[in-house]
Design a protein around this motif. Structure first.
Motif, mmCIF file in Angstrom:
data_model
loop_
_atom_site.group_PDB
_atom_site.id
_atom_site.type_symbol
_atom_site.label_atom_id
_atom_site.label_comp_id
_atom_site.label_asym_id
_atom_site.label_seq_id
_atom_site.Cartn_x
_atom_site.Cartn_y
_atom_site.Cartn_z
ATOM 1 N N ASP A 1 5.677 105.612 7.808
ATOM 2 C CA ASP A 1 4.345 105.870 7.274
ATOM 3 C C ASP A 1 4.381 106.963 6.200
ATOM 4 O OD1 ASP A 1 2.451 105.435 10.360
ATOM 5 O OD2 ASP A 1 3.262 104.029 8.923
ATOM 6 N N TYR A 33 -8.403 109.763 -2.152
ATOM 7 C CA TYR A 33 -9.724 109.172 -1.947
ATOM 8 C C TYR A 33 -10.279 109.577 -0.583
ATOM 9 C CZ TYR A 33 -7.617 105.895 -5.347
ATOM 10 O OH TYR A 33 -6.981 105.328 -6.432
ATOM 11 N N TYR A 35 -13.073 107.903 2.083
ATOM 12 C CA TYR A 35 -13.923 106.776 2.432
ATOM 13 C C TYR A 35 -14.616 107.088 3.748
ATOM 14 C CZ TYR A 35 -11.205 103.987 -0.920
ATOM 15 O OH TYR A 35 -10.593 103.494 -2.056
ATOM 16 N N PHE A 90 -11.931 108.252 6.382
ATOM 17 C CA PHE A 90 -10.526 108.019 6.067
ATOM 18 C C PHE A 90 -10.204 108.617 4.704
ATOM 19 C CE2 PHE A 90 -8.727 105.335 9.283
ATOM 20 C CZ PHE A 90 -9.795 104.639 9.825
ATOM 21 N N GLU A 101 -0.329 100.328 -3.616
ATOM 22 C CA GLU A 101 -1.266 100.329 -2.509
ATOM 23 C C GLU A 101 -1.756 101.745 -2.224
ATOM 24 O OE1 GLU A 101 2.390 99.659 0.306
ATOM 25 O OE2 GLU A 101 0.633 100.114 1.525
ATOM 26 N N ALA A 102 -2.837 101.785 -1.452
ATOM 27 C CA ALA A 102 -3.345 103.044 -0.938
ATOM 28 C C ALA A 102 -2.839 103.206 0.492
ATOM 29 C CB ALA A 102 -4.869 103.056 -0.968
ATOM 30 N N PHE A 104 -3.339 105.173 4.034
ATOM 31 C CA PHE A 104 -4.452 105.818 4.710
ATOM 32 C C PHE A 104 -3.994 106.836 5.734
ATOM 33 C CE2 PHE A 104 -8.297 103.658 3.365
ATOM 34 C CZ PHE A 104 -7.787 102.553 2.710
ATOM 35 N N GLY A 105 -4.810 107.875 5.890
ATOM 36 C CA GLY A 105 -4.627 108.778 7.010
ATOM 37 C C GLY A 105 -5.116 108.135 8.291
ATOM 38 N N GLN A 106 -5.018 108.878 9.381
ATOM 39 C CA GLN A 106 -5.357 108.321 10.701
ATOM 40 C C GLN A 106 -6.859 108.230 10.926
ATOM 41 O OE1 GLN A 106 -4.066 111.400 9.978
ATOM 42 N NE2 GLN A 106 -2.833 112.068 11.712
#
Lengths: 113, 111
Positions: A1, A33, A35, A90, A101-102, A104-106
């Motif tokens: 990850d 970012y 979200y 997120f 790609e992006a 993401f965090g958890q």
């Protein structure tokens, strides 16, 4: 990850209090970012950053502010939390906005009571 | 600004059948179209992507098709399995710096 960490993971706060969520990355990616994810709405962009001190608004920016004083950290602040800001938040990072790609965090589950 | 619409919102299929999810977008300058899978309680993760100079891309049981003229792209999952059950999101990298997501499709694969 990818090396991206959000803190805190869970938070309960009272209406009217300020809240800051932190996103920390170790990938040296330029784009970051924030979200929010709500049932029936998917992932909606709050704010994004395309470099240190370079930020802009997304679709649902009202009531939120951000800061990025260094590449690795992107902070999301709710100046005065409201119940409508109860959500899962997120953070995501991307090396190249058009090519990659992006990651993401958890996620951070925020509850405003 | 960019608008991304995703359909259907819920999809239920029998194990072994195919599933198709479609997204439409509005910004003609968009040129990168990823698909993400999100399992319950976890973060979204990329499963496949396509760039605007390609019409179709396949990776084992999943494929993505892009029609730039009509501004839509689709995810195809063949021979579905119970572990394919999840929420799927399309996304569009716009002409600016933004990545905009569709509202998601909850896929149920019945054994």
């Amino acid at each position: 990850d990818a090396g991206i960490t959000q803190s805190p993971r869970h938070k309960v706060t009272e209406t009217g209090t300020p809240v800051t969520l932190r996103c920390h990355q170790t990938e040296n990616h330029r784009y970051m970012y924030w979200y929010r994810q709500d049932p029936g709405h998917g992932l909606r962009l709050i704010h994004y950053s395309y470099g240190v001190k370079d930020t802009d608004k997304g679709e649902v920016s009202d009531g939120y502010s951000v800061s990025r004083s260094k590449t690795e950290d992107f902070l999301l602040t709710l100046e005065s939390a409201t119940s409508s800001q109860t959500s899962v938040y997120f953070c995501a990072i991307s090396e190249s906005v058009r090519q990659s790609e992006a990651f993401f965090g958890q996620g951070t589950r925020l509850t405003v009571v | 600004g960019e608008n991304v619409e995703q359909h259907p919102s819920t999809l239920s299929v029998q194990e072994g059948d195919s599933a198709v999810i479609k997204c439409t977008y509005s910004d003609s300058a968009s040129n990168y179209f990823p698909w993400y899978k999100q399992e319950l309680g976890k973060r979204p993760q990329l499963i496949i992507d396509i760039r605007s100079n390609v019409g179709e891309k396949k990776d084992q049981r999943i494929a993505v098709t892009l029609n730039k003229t009509a501004k839509h792209f689709s995810l195809h999952i063949t021979e579905t399995q119970p572990e394919d059950s999840a929420v799927y999101f399309c996304a569009v990298h716009t002409g600016g710096f933004k990545t905009i997501f569709g509202a998601g499709t909850r896929l149920f694969v019945k054994a």
